[in-house]
Design an enzyme around this catalytic site. Structure first.
Site, PDB file in Angstrom:
ATOM      1  N   CYS A 129       4.559   2.931  10.955  1.00  0.00           N
ATOM      2  CA  CYS A 129       3.466   2.072  11.428  1.00  0.00           C
ATOM      3  C   CYS A 129       3.932   0.623  11.538  1.00  0.00           C
ATOM      4  O   CYS A 129       4.065  -0.074  10.529  1.00  0.00           O
ATOM      5  CB  CYS A 129       2.286   2.184  10.469  1.00  0.00           C
ATOM      6  SG  CYS A 129       0.972   1.032  10.834  1.00  0.00           S
TER       7      CYS A 129
ATOM      8  N   CYS B 296       1.411  -1.957  10.266  1.00  0.00           N
ATOM      9  CA  CYS B 296       1.331  -2.073   8.794  1.00  0.00           C
ATOM     10  C   CYS B 296       2.547  -2.819   8.242  1.00  0.00           C
ATOM     11  O   CYS B 296       2.414  -3.660   7.364  1.00  0.00           O
ATOM     12  CB  CYS B 296       1.318  -0.703   8.129  1.00  0.00           C
ATOM     13  SG  CYS B 296       0.300   0.507   8.932  1.00  0.00           S
ATOM     14  N   ASP B 297       3.736  -2.502   8.732  1.00  0.00           N
ATOM     15  CA  ASP B 297       4.960  -2.960   8.065  1.00  0.00           C
ATOM     16  C   ASP B 297       5.795  -3.957   8.863  1.00  0.00           C
ATOM     17  O   ASP B 297       6.756  -4.517   8.332  1.00  0.00           O
ATOM     18  CB  ASP B 297       5.848  -1.743   7.735  1.00  0.00           C
ATOM     19  CG  ASP B 297       5.109  -0.745   6.847  1.00  0.00           C
ATOM     20  OD1 ASP B 297       4.279  -1.192   6.030  1.00  0.00           O
ATOM     21  OD2 ASP B 297       5.352   0.468   6.979  1.00  0.00           O
TER      22      ASP B 297
END
Ligand code: FAD
Length: 256
Positions: A133, A136-137
């Site tokens: 993701c 997200c990261d």
């Protein structure tokens, strides 16, 4: 053991919509979610094809739908469903922490999980972080060189996002060598249906999807399926929501 008219497995858009329809029809319903409500859309920051909202984030959309389901009377509990068993007068649903629920009807709405990197590629990645993701990261690799594995729509989405953060974004196929100077690996090589918990109760096709037509009936009477984990051509938010409505309505008919 808690008892409900309808137990819904998965709090993605399909499961939450099913809950709205079930409780509005006067049935008791609980949605069991193994991770976090919202499912796969939760990390998307720009949805442009949800009718009525030109631009909405996954988080915003799910927050509204969850609040709506709860306000109407649906329960949501954080339980990772491991197994569903046919009982004499309905179904028993078991969580992986020994939770137990009973239902007269079940709606399966487990969606899909990201397809994982092969063992060989994991070896090639070594100690470098592997993420599924970018939203997200991605921020963790600001100014760094990263690689996106995959070539579909999701990979394009990840590349576009990472280009705004990282100094270099390589793109490779799932069988190519990872560039030595890439500091993190982002994987977008498709998705697989999350249907393990249902495999003993309903028919599943060779690719892992639960076999059902537009009426959302499965091979097991009293068990319905909604959203991306069903055999269908178009896996999108609106089709998942539509399935949720159909599956819940069919479950209500079944109960009466
Ligand atoms: C990066 C990306 C961008 C996208 N962008 C768009 C877009 O712009 N527009 C659009 O229309 N669609 C988009 N999609 C597709 C859309 O997100 C899906 O079609 C939709 O979210 C499917 O909803 P669902 O409820 O069927 O499944 P999911 O969203 O996958 O939800 C399933 C839920 O079930 C839970 N679950 C799974 N197994 C269990 C278990 N055993 N026990 C308990 N809970 C379980 C999961 O944790 C998850 O929360 C995108 C998808 C991705 C990956």
């Amino acid at each position: 053991m808690k008892e409900y008219d309808i137990v819904i497995v998965g709090a993605g858009i399909a499961g939450l919509t099913a809950a709205i329809y079930a409780v509005r029809a006067g049935k008791s319903a609980i949605v069991l979610e193994g991770k976090m409500e919202g499912g796969q859309i939760i990390n998307t920051i720009n949805i442009e094809n949800w009718p009525g909202d030109m631009r909405v984030t996954g988080v915003e959309l799910i927050r509204k739908i969850k609040a709506q389901a709860e306000e109407l009377g649906a329960e949501i509990d954080y339980v990772n469903v491991e197994k569903i068993v046919k009982a004499k007068d309905g179904f028993e649903i078991f969580g992986d922490m020994d939770e137990k629920f009973k239902a007269k009807a079940v709606i399966l709405a487990m969606g899909t999980d990201p397809r994982k990197l092969s063992d060989e590629m994991m070896k090639d990645a070594g100690k470098r972080p592997v993420s599924y993701c970018a939203t997200c990261d991605g921020a963790l690799y600001k100014g760094k060189k990263v690689v996106v594995v995959g070539h579909g729509n999701s990979a394009e989405h990840e590349i576009k996002y990472l280009k705004g953060i990282c100094s270099e974004v390589y793109n490779i196929h799932h069988d190519e060598k990872i560039p030595e100077d890439a500091e993190a690996i982002f994987v977008a090589i498709g998705r697989i249906p999350a249907t393990e918990c249902a495999k003993e109760i309903v028919e599943i096709d060779a690719r892992g999807y639960i076999v059902a037509g537009e009426d959302c009936h499965t091979s097991c009477t009293g068990v319905f399926v909604a959203g991306d984990c069903r055999t269908k051509d178009l896996r999108q938010l609106v089709t998942a929501a539509a399935d949720g409505a159909v599956a819940a309505t069919e479950a209500v008919h079944f109960l009466s």
